[in-house]
Enzyme design. Structure first.
Site: not given
Ligand SMILES: NCc1[nH]cc(CCC(=O)O)c1CC(=O)O
Ligand SMILES: [Mg+2]
Length: 331
Positions: A200, A254
């Site tokens: 991520k 992601k």
């Molecule tokens: N841990 C939180 C999380 N889980 C999914 C997303 C983002 C998903 C999206 O942008 O569609 C996030 C945001 C972040 O890490 O700040």
């Protein structure tokens, strides 16, 4: 200079009509490949639009069945739950994450009862519950890895006990998959799956999501000390290897489209169930361009989803899931 095999070989022959194009297609997208992320909100009779994500709603539990029904009927196998938490329930330690009566757990119990065939994916990270918007707890200005683990494990167990079948840690703390696995097993939850957000990235494409769950305004600083640097690719391989060794059943990359190269590498290296998250900013870009008449929404949507399959993803978390499923069912 023409190619020496021309005109014996004419690649265009296989593109000449729809039937032939279908026969030679290398990849397929199916409803089975889709996971639909949904947003939950407290209160009654709520079905709120999210300004930066046209078509996406935040719904209260009394409107949840009506919201999720079409996805279940279309045969979408899984939905991912994200709670918007009122400011009054946030604190520095993310205490609400452990509350068995929190919005997420109530939603999970209700959905498990109303839609027993729908898999529920629970996001594990503290950002919905912390007043500083970070995914873990802060000690001396730093998101503390090992102290965050304790809260994240409690959050994961809380969700699993409420009926979430797929635990999806998105926090990027080191060691969390192993600790969560151990805690689940200790409670006999041996078949609760872990879909780890292994690679991520610290991305600008999460902006609209932070709007949707109301963590954006609260976020102090950025997440670069735990989420990955977009410059890195080998590191994603090491992250995935670690999570698999700790017991992850499925892994995720992601964001999605800007990271198709990572999906391809992960799939080739490990051959495990690999998912992509087409995140909020990617959705917003397609919607915004379509709203301006600059691209065809439906075609761009389907092309983007096929691109994930071509890159090697087994499935995609996408805000387009319901629309894409409708389109796939229509043939
Ligand atoms: N841990 C939180 C999380 N889980 C999914 C997303 C983002 C998903 C999206 O942008 O569609 C996030 C945001 C972040 O890490 O700040
Ligand atoms: Mg990791």
């Amino acid at each position: 200079m023409t190619h020496p095999l021309f005109p014996i070989s004419r690649p265009r022959r296989n593109r000449v009509d729809e039937a032939t194009r279908r026969l030679v297609a290398e990849n397929r997208l199916s409803v089975d490949d889709l996971i639909w992320p949904i947003f939950l909100v407290e209160g009654e009779d709520q079905n709120q639009p999210v300004a930066s994500m046209p078509g996406v709603r935040r719904v209260s539990l009394d409107r949840l069945a009506e919201h999720v029904g079409p996805a279940a009927e279309l045969g979408i196998p899984a939905i991912a739950l994200f709670p918007a938490t009122p400011a009054g329930k946030k604190d520095a330690e993310g205490t609400e994450a452990r509350n068995p009566e929190n919005l997420m757990c109530r939603a999970a119990r209700q959905l498990a009862r109303d839609f027993p065939n729908l898999a529920l994916v629970g996001d594990v990270a503290l950002d919905p519950y912390t007043d500083h918007g970070h995914d873990g707890v802060i000690r001396q200005g730093y998101v503390h890895n090992d102290e965050s683990l304790e809260v994240l494990v409690a959050q994961a167990v809380n969700q699993a006990e409420a009926g979430i079948g797929i635990i999806a840690p998105s926090d990027m703390m080191d060691g969390r998959v192993g600790e969560i696995r151990k805690a689940l097993d200790a409670r006999g939850l041996i078949n609760t799956r872990i879909m780890s957000y292994s690679a991520k990235y610290a991305s600008a494409f999460y902006g609209p999501f932070r709007d949707a769950v109301g963590s954006g305004g609260a976020l102090k600083g950025d997440k670069k000390t735990y989420q990955m640097n977009p410059a890195n690719s080998d590191e994603a391989i090491r992250e995935v290897a670690a999570d698999l060794a700790e017991g992850a059943d499925m892994v995720m990359v992601k964001p999605g489209m800007p990271y198709l190269d990572i999906i391809r590498r992960v799939k080739e290296e490990f051959r495990v169930p690999t998912f992509a998250y087409q995140v909020s900013g990617e959705y917003a870009m397609i919607e915004a361009a379509a709203a301006n008449g600059w691209i065809d929404r439906e075609k761009a949507m389907m092309e983007s989803l096929m691109a994930f399959r071509r890159a090697g993803a087994d499935g995609v978390l996408t805000y387009f899931a319901v629309d894409a499923a409708r389109r796939l069912r229509a043939g």
